[in-house]
Design a protein around this motif. Structure first.
Motif, PDB file in Angstrom:
ATOM      1  N   UNK A 101      -5.769  -4.595   7.504  1.00 29.01           N
ATOM      2  CA  UNK A 101      -6.577  -4.633   8.735  1.00 29.01           C
ATOM      3  C   UNK A 101      -7.452  -5.885   8.779  1.00 29.01           C
ATOM      4  N   UNK A 102      -7.968  -6.281   7.617  1.00 32.73           N
ATOM      5  CA  UNK A 102      -8.801  -7.492   7.587  1.00 32.73           C
ATOM      6  C   UNK A 102      -8.018  -8.704   8.075  1.00 32.73           C
TER       7      UNK A 102
ATOM      8  N   UNK B 158      -1.557   0.295  14.003  1.00 37.04           N
ATOM      9  CA  UNK B 158      -2.062   1.670  13.890  1.00 37.04           C
ATOM     10  C   UNK B 158      -0.940   2.686  14.094  1.00 37.04           C
TER      11      UNK B 158
ATOM     12  N   UNK C 245      -4.642  -1.145   2.095  1.00 39.71           N
ATOM     13  CA  UNK C 245      -4.494  -0.815   3.518  1.00 39.71           C
ATOM     14  C   UNK C 245      -5.600  -1.491   4.332  1.00 39.71           C
ATOM     15  N   UNK C 246      -6.815  -1.425   3.833  1.00 40.23           N
ATOM     16  CA  UNK C 246      -7.930  -2.062   4.541  1.00 40.23           C
ATOM     17  C   UNK C 246      -7.743  -3.584   4.588  1.00 40.23           C
ATOM     18  N   UNK C 247      -7.223  -4.161   3.497  1.00 42.02           N
ATOM     19  CA  UNK C 247      -6.967  -5.611   3.491  1.00 42.02           C
ATOM     20  C   UNK C 247      -5.991  -6.004   4.604  1.00 42.02           C
TER      21      UNK C 247
ATOM     22  N   UNK D 264      -3.232  -4.677  16.640  1.00 41.08           N
ATOM     23  CA  UNK D 264      -3.843  -3.475  16.059  1.00 41.08           C
ATOM     24  C   UNK D 264      -3.197  -2.205  16.569  1.00 41.08           C
TER      25      UNK D 264
ATOM     26  N   UNK E  69      -4.567   5.529  -6.214  1.00 44.23           N
ATOM     27  CA  UNK E  69      -5.016   5.994  -4.892  1.00 44.23           C
ATOM     28  C   UNK E  69      -5.973   4.967  -4.288  1.00 44.23           C
ATOM     29  N   UNK E  70      -6.983   4.580  -5.087  1.00 42.37           N
ATOM     30  CA  UNK E  70      -8.046   3.731  -4.557  1.00 42.37           C
ATOM     31  C   UNK E  70      -7.564   2.295  -4.303  1.00 42.37           C
TER      32      UNK E  70
ATOM     33  N   UNK F 235      -7.691  -8.724  11.719  1.00 46.19           N
ATOM     34  CA  UNK F 235      -8.973  -8.950  12.391  1.00 46.19           C
ATOM     35  C   UNK F 235      -9.300 -10.440  12.509  1.00 46.19           C
TER      36      UNK F 235
ATOM     37  N   UNK G 187       1.545   2.527  11.216  1.00 44.86           N
ATOM     38  CA  UNK G 187       0.989   3.079   9.972  1.00 44.86           C
ATOM     39  C   UNK G 187       1.058   4.604  10.002  1.00 44.86           C
TER      40      UNK G 187
ATOM     41  N   UNK H 220      -5.739   2.383  -1.081  1.00 42.22           N
ATOM     42  CA  UNK H 220      -6.682   2.453   0.038  1.00 42.22           C
ATOM     43  C   UNK H 220      -7.214   1.063   0.389  1.00 42.22           C
ATOM     44  N   UNK H 221      -7.627   0.337  -0.655  1.00 42.02           N
ATOM     45  CA  UNK H 221      -8.192  -0.995  -0.424  1.00 42.02           C
ATOM     46  C   UNK H 221      -7.144  -1.936   0.173  1.00 42.02           C
TER      47      UNK H 221
ATOM     48  N   UNK I 238       0.852  -1.208   0.000  1.00 44.36           N
ATOM     49  CA  UNK I 238       0.000   0.000   0.000  1.00 44.36           C
ATOM     50  C   UNK I 238       0.877   1.244   0.000  1.00 44.36           C
TER      51      UNK I 238
END
Lengths: 323, 323
Positions: free
Chosen positions: A116-117, A135, A112-114, A131, A105-106, A120, A138, A109-110, A75
Motif C-alpha cells: 500500500x505504501x 483492494x 501487505x502494508x508496504x 487502490x 504472520x507479522x 500511495x 487483495x 502483515x508488514x 505477503x
C-alpha cells in the motif's frame, strides 16, 4: 523474447534491491529481506511494466505499482505457507520454518502494508483507481485461499467452483498486475478492462497447465515431482473432471485409488483412468479455450499491434513451459 | 460527558452494523462479523469523529475514516490473539480458538484490506494524506508488536525501550485516530500535528495507567485479576522501573520473586518492593507528565476552547477509570 523479458526482470531486481526496509526490529524485517531474496521469475511485476509500456514509453513510472504487486504476492505466499504448513519455498526454508509462525504472520502483515505504501506514491485519479483495484484483488485472493482450504474437507467439488477458486486465488492477481500498468499509463477504461481480462484468462490457463504438467511433464524441466498432485489427492481440474465424467464403475475405481497407499500403483492407476476418460485432452482443450480468450482480449486493446508483441510472446512462453 | 460519548458510540455501532461484508466464503467473513460484534468501547473511532468535529460540523464525513481505524484495530487484535495464544477476548472465545489459526490469519488479512477500502472512499489530498498516516501507523503497530514479542526473551528491558514499544504498539494508533479526523476536516498541518501528539501522549499515559491499575486497582471495576501482570512476570513500567531503581539486595530479592511459584507470596513480595522503591508514585508521576503534555497539545490547537470540551472530558474519563 528472453532478452526483452530479462530487461524487465533485471529492472525489477534492481528496484527490489534498492527498496529500503528498516533494520529494526530485525525479527520483523530480516524475514522479509530473506523471502524477497528467494527469487522467482517476477512475472507479475513484469506484466505491469509491459502493460504500462503499451501506453507510455517510460516503464519506470509503473515501477512502484509493479513492486506493490510483487510485495503483495510475497505477503500472500508467506501467509499461505503457514496455512499449508509448507517447509520449503523455492527450495529454501519458508519464513515460519526458519523463524516461527508468529514472525511469519507479522512479517506478512508488514509486507501487505508496504504494498500500500508503494501505491500511495501515486496521486489523484491514478492513486484512487490503483487502490480500488488493489483492494478488490487483495480481498479476492483471500477469498480464493479460503475456498481452497474449504475444498480440502469436501468429497466433491464442482468444476465451476474449482474454476472460480483458481480465478480468485491466482488469476485475478495476474489481471490486476496488467490493469495496474494500464491505469498508471492512463489507458482508456476499455483498454484497462481488456488487459485485466487478458490477465485473468491467462492466469486460469496457466493454472490449468500447472495441473496438466504435474501429471504429464516430461523430464525434470518442471522442477516438481511428477504425479505429486495425484499422490496427495489434490483436487485439480484433472481429478475433478475425472470424477464428473466417470461412470459408476470408473468412479468406484477412482475412489479406491484415492485410498491407495503405494504411490507408484496410485499414479499408474489414476493415469490409466485419465487415459480412459480422455482427461488430458479435455483439460488441454479447456486451457486452450482460456488461452484463446486471453489472446482475443489482447487483440481488442486499441494500441498498435507491434507494441503488443512482448505480451504475446510472454503469454506463449508461460503456456509452453514443457517445450 | 457520557451523553456526548454515547452519541458517537451509537453512531459508530450503527455504521458498523450497516457495514456490508460478503456472505461467502462463510469461514472467512463469519469470524469477522463475530469479532466486530464482541463490542468494546470504540474509543478510537470516537476520537476520530470528535477530532473531525473541531473543524467541521458534520461528523459523519469522518465515519469512513473512523471505521477504518476500528477495523484496523480489530485486525491487529485477531492476529495478536494468535501470537499471544489468547483463548479469550472480552470474555468470549478468540477467532483462532473458535475457528482455527489459519482462519484467524486470513480473516485478519481481509479486515486489514477492508480498512484500506474505507479510506479509498475519500479523494484527492484527503485520500493521500489519510493513507500516508494509516500506512505509517500500521507499520509502527507491527513494529511495536514485534518489539513486545522480542522483550519476552530478554532479561532486562531499558525503560526507554519500553516506552518506545508502547508508543508504537498502542499510542500511535490513538494519535492516528485523532489526526485522521483532522485531515478529513481539512485542518491545518499544525493542528493535525498537535492532535496526533495529543493522541500519542494520551495513549502512553493510558498504557501506563493500565500498568498501575493492574496492581493497584480496587474492587472489580477494572475487570481483570489484580496482580496478573506480577504473576506472569510481564515487563510493565512498574517492574522495569523497580529493576532500574533497586539496589543489589533489592534486585536479588526481586529476581527471586520472579521465580516464586505461589501467586499470593509473589504478589505480596513484589508489592512490598514496589512500596520500598516508591514505584507507584514514580509511575503515576510519569503518567501525569504524559497527560499534561497531551493537554498542552490540546491547548495549542487553534480552535475555540469550548469545542475542545468533549476531547478534554474524554481524556479525563479515560485516565480516571478507577474513580
Amino acid at each position: 523474447m528472453t532478452s526483452s523479458l530479462s530487461k524487465y526482470q533485471e529492472a525489477i531486481e534492481k528496484a527490489l534491491s534498492n527498496y529500503q526496509l528498516p533494520e529494526q526490529p530485525a525479527n520483523l524485517y530480516d524475514p522479509i529481506r530473506y523471502f524477497l531474496n528467494l527469487g522467482g521469475k517476477r512475472m507479475r511485476p513484469v506484466l505491469t511494466l509491459m502493460s504500462h509500456e503499451l501506453f507510455h514509453p517510460e516503464y519506470n513510472r509503473a515501477m512502484a505499482a509493479a513492486l506493490s504487486i510483487e510485495l503483495f504476492h510475497n505477503f500472500s505466499l508467506i501467509h499461505d505457507d503457514i496455512m499449508d504448513e509448507a517447509p520449503l519455498r523455492r527450495g529454501k526454508e519458508t519464513v515460519h520454518s526458519k523463524w516461527n509462525s508468529n514472525i511469519a504472520i507479522l512479517s506478512g502483515d508488514v509486507l501487505l502494508v508496504e504494498g500500500f505504501k508503494l501505491l500511495t506514491t501515486y496521486d489523484g485519479t491514478v492513486l484512487k483507481r490503483t487502490l480500488e483495484l488493489f483492494n478488490r484483488t487483495a480481498t479476492e485472493v483471500c477469498d480464493g485461499q479460503q475456498m481452497d482450504m474449504d475444498f480440502e474437507s469436501l468429497d466433491e467439488v464442482p468444476i465451476d467452483d474449482y474454476l472460480k477458486m483458481i480465478r480468485l486465488k491466482t488469476a485475478v492477481l495476474v489481471g490486476c498486475s496488467l490493469e495496474m500498468g494500464a491505469i498508471v499509463g492512463e489507458a482508456s477504461d476499455s483498454d484497462c478492462k481488456e488487459l485485466y481480462n487478458f490477465g485473468v484468462n491467462l492466469g486460469i490457463a496457466f493454472q490449468l497447465q500447472d495441473d496438466i504438467l504435474d501429471v504429464y511433464a516430461h523430464g525434470d524441466q518442471f522442477g516438481k515431482q511428477i504425479g505429486g498432485d495425484i499422490i496427495s489427492n489434490k483436487k485439480t481440474y484433472l481429478l475433478l473432471r475425472a470424477l464428473e465424467d466417470a461412470d459408476e464403475e470408473q468412479k468406484e475405481r477412482l475412489r479406491a485409488l484415492l485410498q491407495e497407499t503405494d504411490p507408484q500403483t496410485k499414479v499408474k492407476g489414476v493415469m490409466a483412468l485419465y487415459e480412459e476418460l480422455n482427461i488430458r485432452e479435455k483439460a488441454t482443450q479447456r486451457m486452450n479455450e482460456y488461452h484463446a480468450t486471453a489472446m482475443g482480449n489482447l487483440n481488442d486493446i486499441q494500441v498498435a499491434e507491434d507494441k503488443k508483441e512482448a505480451l504475446r510472446l510472454l503469454a506463449d512462453f508461460l503456456l509452453n513451459r514443457q517445450h
